[in-house]
Design a protein around this motif. Sequence first.
Motif, PDB file in Angstrom:
ATOM      1  N   LYS A  31       0.840  -1.211   0.000  1.00 47.33           N
ATOM      2  CA  LYS A  31       0.000   0.000   0.000  1.00 47.33           C
ATOM      3  C   LYS A  31       0.871   1.255   0.000  1.00 47.33           C
ATOM      4  CE  LYS A  31      -4.086   1.856   2.385  1.00 47.33           C
ATOM      5  NZ  LYS A  31      -3.724   3.248   2.627  1.00 47.33           N
ATOM      6  N   GLY A  60      -6.573  -5.214  -6.490  1.00 44.24           N
ATOM      7  CA  GLY A  60      -7.788  -5.075  -5.685  1.00 44.24           C
ATOM      8  C   GLY A  60      -9.004  -5.671  -6.381  1.00 44.24           C
ATOM      9  N   ARG A  97      -4.000  -9.834  -0.728  1.00 52.68           N
ATOM     10  CA  ARG A  97      -4.900  -8.798  -0.213  1.00 52.68           C
ATOM     11  C   ARG A  97      -6.257  -9.371   0.176  1.00 52.68           C
ATOM     12  NH1 ARG A  97      -5.000  -3.742  -4.142  1.00 52.68           N
ATOM     13  NH2 ARG A  97      -6.184  -2.868  -2.386  1.00 52.68           N
ATOM     14  N   GLU A 201     -10.151  -5.686   2.679  1.00 51.56           N
ATOM     15  CA  GLU A 201      -8.686  -5.817   2.688  1.00 51.56           C
ATOM     16  C   GLU A 201      -8.268  -6.679   3.879  1.00 51.56           C
ATOM     17  OE1 GLU A 201      -5.115  -4.918   0.853  1.00 51.56           O
ATOM     18  OE2 GLU A 201      -6.715  -3.498   0.439  1.00 51.56           O
TER      19      GLU A 201
END
Length: 562
Positions: A31, A60, A97, A201
């Motif tokens: 991140k 993502g 993730r 997440e």
Amino acid sequence: MHASFWTDKYPEGIPTEINPDQYPNVLAVLKDSCERFADRPAFTNLGKTITWGEMYHLSGEFAAYLQTHAGLQPGDRIAVQLPNVLQYPIVVFGAMRAGYVVVNTNPLYTAREMEHQFNDSGAKALVCLANMAHLAEEVVPKTGVKHVIVTEVGDMLPPLKRVLVNAVVKHVKKMVPAWSIPGSVPFTKAMKVGAKADFREANPSAEDTAVLQYTGGTTGVAKGAMLTHRNLLANMLQCKVMMPENMKEGEEVIICPLPLYHIYAFTFHCMSVMLLGGQNVLITNPRDIPATVKEMKQYRFSAFVGLNTLFAALCNNEQFRQLDFSGMKLTLSGGMALQQATAERWHKVTGCEVSEGYGMTETSPVVSVNPTHATQLGTIGIPVPSTLCKVIDDDGQELPVGERGELCVKGPQVMKGYWQRQEATDEVLSADGWLQTGDIAIIQEDGYMRIVDRKKDMIVVSGFNVYPNELEDVMAAIPGVLQCAAIGVPSDKSGEAIKVFVVREPGAQLTAEQVKTHMRDKLTAYKVPKDVEFRDSLPTTNVGKILRRELRDEELKKLGAA
């Protein structure tokens, strides 16, 4: 003398310690880097580049698809069987993730090897390339894999180019055998679905397993080394501080010819370069030297990560010798022994010295490396920060500096253990954290180390570990084989080549070509022997165990006499 004595002998500018706890997990670095370097190129392949920001967004979307459509629970294993294509980082970081454990899988595996790994890891999902999907079709029903995502080589390219590249690979080059996996989902569809879905997440702890990386360890059965988030964080930080001081964040271009599914390339390119905000130029097929050179020509690259065979092959290529090496700051070598002649030639051609390092899957993988400003050719360098090394005798006693013994390693990058194999873990990992490597080393007075032999029988072919037990299991199943053994013999081309010895059953008419053909069907290409020798008997101990070392010694004597 105490194992850590040489930390005060580190070359100037290199810290003796790193803090593996400065981030809670790998995702925190991801991140942070993807925000800091959002507009900087991250991965390039087949003429397409994605930035760190785009990579974060795409991973993502893939994470969202997995959480909403793959039927996985947190901590489930997902096998990733991809070569160096843009999909690889998207899938791996997406899986992490979403809260899953990545099982890196060699795309060249045969059905037999895939079946073992998928069952042993308990993988519930698989992401594979269409080129290998025919094998997945055969294997998946025999495993616990419930969800399969299939991608084609060009899937990350712009629409028109994607159709063209995928058509050429399938219809012109005929590289995609027919396959049919009921319920499988195309990668492009998964990404479209994921783009419309939400995901939570994951926030794994430092001690949670991030990756199951398969290795033979010191024996032949492939075992999953449990590499935790802390292990990977430690090793990426250790690699980062060993990089030359003139490597600048967000500016470096690193050529990546080694497969990302291999721990050496995985940790360096996906982890350390992420911390650096560098650009990884992914080479899908480094065996195609002209195509590799053509790709490299487009960049003013600053680093190259390879191994002995690749350095030698490139230096023999006239076009490579004409490339612009003015930006070169770092050449790393690992995976197999670096030959002095190769290192000298690379330095002469590129103007950049090779920094040889040492590691193993169980250490995430880097243990030691030659600092770029203080290399010693013929050594594996000094231990990376926060790492202790010692050598021990056969009784486990620590030996003084300058004596040869089995190298043992202790540090935050040492694995948690082997997946579901406590006995095998206990054999190599002591209660106080020392890992026995199975390699025989000498620690010099100045703290640099040299590998002088291998205690174990492992064969290293072009940087890939090959275990004699596995080869012998496959050979023993050939009709007409009474006894067999496999060893590694020196090879200028691949470091070591595989030679096998076979004692035929009385009356059997087995040929060398039949042995090779059988092994080709069951094993990845680099595990197929180059040489088959038939004998009337093999040397054994008094309890009948075949003495591979004797066979090796005989071969070395022959070479010495030649």
